[in-house]
Design a protein around this motif. Structure first.
Motif, mmCIF file in Angstrom:
data_model
loop_
_atom_site.group_PDB
_atom_site.id
_atom_site.type_symbol
_atom_site.label_atom_id
_atom_site.label_comp_id
_atom_site.label_asym_id
_atom_site.label_seq_id
_atom_site.Cartn_x
_atom_site.Cartn_y
_atom_site.Cartn_z
ATOM 1 N N SER A 1 0.671 -1.532 0.173
ATOM 2 C CA SER A 1 -0.154 0.185 -0.401
ATOM 3 C C SER A 1 0.885 1.326 -0.066
ATOM 4 O O SER A 1 -0.238 2.483 0.305
ATOM 5 C CB SER A 1 -0.738 0.472 1.865
ATOM 6 N N ASP A 2 1.717 1.043 0.122
ATOM 7 C CA ASP A 2 3.032 2.565 0.483
ATOM 8 C C ASP A 2 2.541 2.759 -1.072
ATOM 9 O O ASP A 2 2.846 4.693 -0.420
ATOM 10 C CB ASP A 2 4.734 1.633 -0.438
ATOM 11 N N PHE A 3 2.146 2.352 -2.653
ATOM 12 C CA PHE A 3 1.337 3.800 -3.523
ATOM 13 C C PHE A 3 0.708 4.754 -3.489
ATOM 14 O O PHE A 3 -0.054 5.531 -3.756
ATOM 15 C CB PHE A 3 1.475 3.069 -4.845
ATOM 16 N N LEU A 4 -0.001 4.846 -2.145
ATOM 17 C CA LEU A 4 -0.746 5.619 -2.025
ATOM 18 C C LEU A 4 -0.856 6.540 -1.338
ATOM 19 O O LEU A 4 -1.390 7.645 -1.253
ATOM 20 C CB LEU A 4 -2.031 4.684 -0.771
ATOM 21 N N SER A 5 0.491 6.460 -0.807
ATOM 22 C CA SER A 5 1.220 7.718 0.215
ATOM 23 C C SER A 5 0.593 8.724 -1.264
ATOM 24 O O SER A 5 0.916 10.636 -1.298
ATOM 25 C CB SER A 5 2.247 8.065 0.655
ATOM 26 N N GLU A 6 0.975 8.680 -2.923
ATOM 27 C CA GLU A 6 0.642 9.461 -3.908
ATOM 28 C C GLU A 6 -0.432 10.157 -4.179
ATOM 29 O O GLU A 6 -1.614 8.750 -3.702
ATOM 30 C CB GLU A 6 1.559 8.672 -5.204
ATOM 31 N N GLN A 7 -1.037 10.954 -4.332
ATOM 32 C CA GLN A 7 -2.094 11.695 -4.628
ATOM 33 C C GLN A 7 -3.184 10.947 -6.218
ATOM 34 O O GLN A 7 -2.724 10.682 -6.764
ATOM 35 C CB GLN A 7 -2.110 13.098 -5.111
ATOM 36 N N ASN A 8 -4.128 11.598 -5.905
ATOM 37 C CA ASN A 8 -5.156 10.815 -6.461
ATOM 38 C C ASN A 8 -5.600 9.406 -6.501
ATOM 39 O O ASN A 8 -6.357 9.092 -7.778
ATOM 40 C CB ASN A 8 -4.565 11.647 -8.410
ATOM 41 N N TRP B 1 -7.987 2.998 -8.310
ATOM 42 C CA TRP B 1 -7.847 3.641 -9.763
ATOM 43 C C TRP B 1 -7.891 5.681 -9.612
ATOM 44 O O TRP B 1 -7.903 6.229 -8.740
ATOM 45 C CB TRP B 1 -9.178 3.532 -10.444
ATOM 46 N N LYS B 2 -6.395 5.640 -11.213
ATOM 47 C CA LYS B 2 -6.353 6.863 -11.160
ATOM 48 C C LYS B 2 -6.549 7.642 -12.306
ATOM 49 O O LYS B 2 -6.378 6.479 -12.985
ATOM 50 C CB LYS B 2 -5.744 7.713 -10.414
#
Length: 227
Positions: A37-44, A223-224
């Motif tokens: 889940s580290d990528f969830l720190s990215e926006q959107n 998703w984004k």
């Protein structure tokens, strides 16, 4: 040391390095569903659907139960209308045969999912495994994919292991030879194993009318928008 020997030695060392590199980048096999889940720190990034739990998984299975019934019924109906007879009653449904088929199908099914990940089976981001607590086999990619690429990943096992075998039998005849009989049964059972994939495909197509990015933590899909 001769120049020829030096060239041969250099070629041998390069080949060995290449083999080590291929081994290093081979997919991972695991017995636990990843939770990245580290990528969830990215926006959107926005959640899509419910998180994966044992309860949610089996609720979804019950919701898509009609798919598990429609797939074999449709296949049998097709052969009945085309050739005057169905095939479900002529196949071997003994427990031992069923278990053997399903073990082979589960392995090939998940490997085919992983084969269509970016980088395929030779990517460190590709995972294939089985979770015994959840009683599910899975393929997981630790990265983002476009919606269209994700749909290809979802539909690859159904297309290759069910649709293509049935088309081959339709073209070359439905005679129950030593080859066509197991091929039909293989296509049937993989069709059942593809129920969740077909449901996910329908849900994604219904929700996203355009090409977005999709990425899973292993427990939930996100998703984004594409930039």
């Amino acid at each position: 040391m001769s120049h020829a020997y030096e060239r041969e030695l250099a070629a041998s060392m390069a080949a060995g390095a290449h083999r080590r590199e291929r081994r290093e980048f081979l997919m991972k096999i695991t017995f636990r569903i990843p939770n990245q889940s580290d990528f969830l720190s990215e926006q959107n990034w926005k959640p899509f659907g419910n998180p994966f739990t044992v309860k949610n998984f089996w609720i979804t299975v019950l919701k898509i139960l009609p798919i598990f019934i429609i797939i074999p019924f449709s296949i049998d109906l097709y052969f009945s209308l085309t050739y005057g007879r169905g095939f479900t009653d002529t196949l071997d449904w003994s427990l031992g045969v069923f278990v053997l088929y399903m073990l082979v199908i589960l392995v090939l099914h998940e490997l085919l999912h992983a084969s269509f990940f970016p980088g395929g089976l030779f990517s460190q981001k590709s995972y294939v495994g089985i979770s015994f607590p959840h009683l599910v086999a899975f393929a997981y990619y630790d990265g983002a994919m476009t919606r269209n690429r994700y749909l290809v990943v979802l539909l690859a096992p159904f297309t290759i292991l069910t649709v293509i075998p049935l088309l081959l039998i339709s073209v070359f005849g439905p005679s129950l030879s030593w080859f066509s009989k197991p091929l039909i049964q293989f296509a049937y059972l993989n069709g059942l194993a593809s129920g969740y994939d077909l449901y996910s495909t329908f849900k994604i197509l219904k929700t996203f009318k355009r090409n977005v990015y999709l990425r899973s933590t292993g427990k939930q899909l996100f998703w984004k928008e594409k930039n």
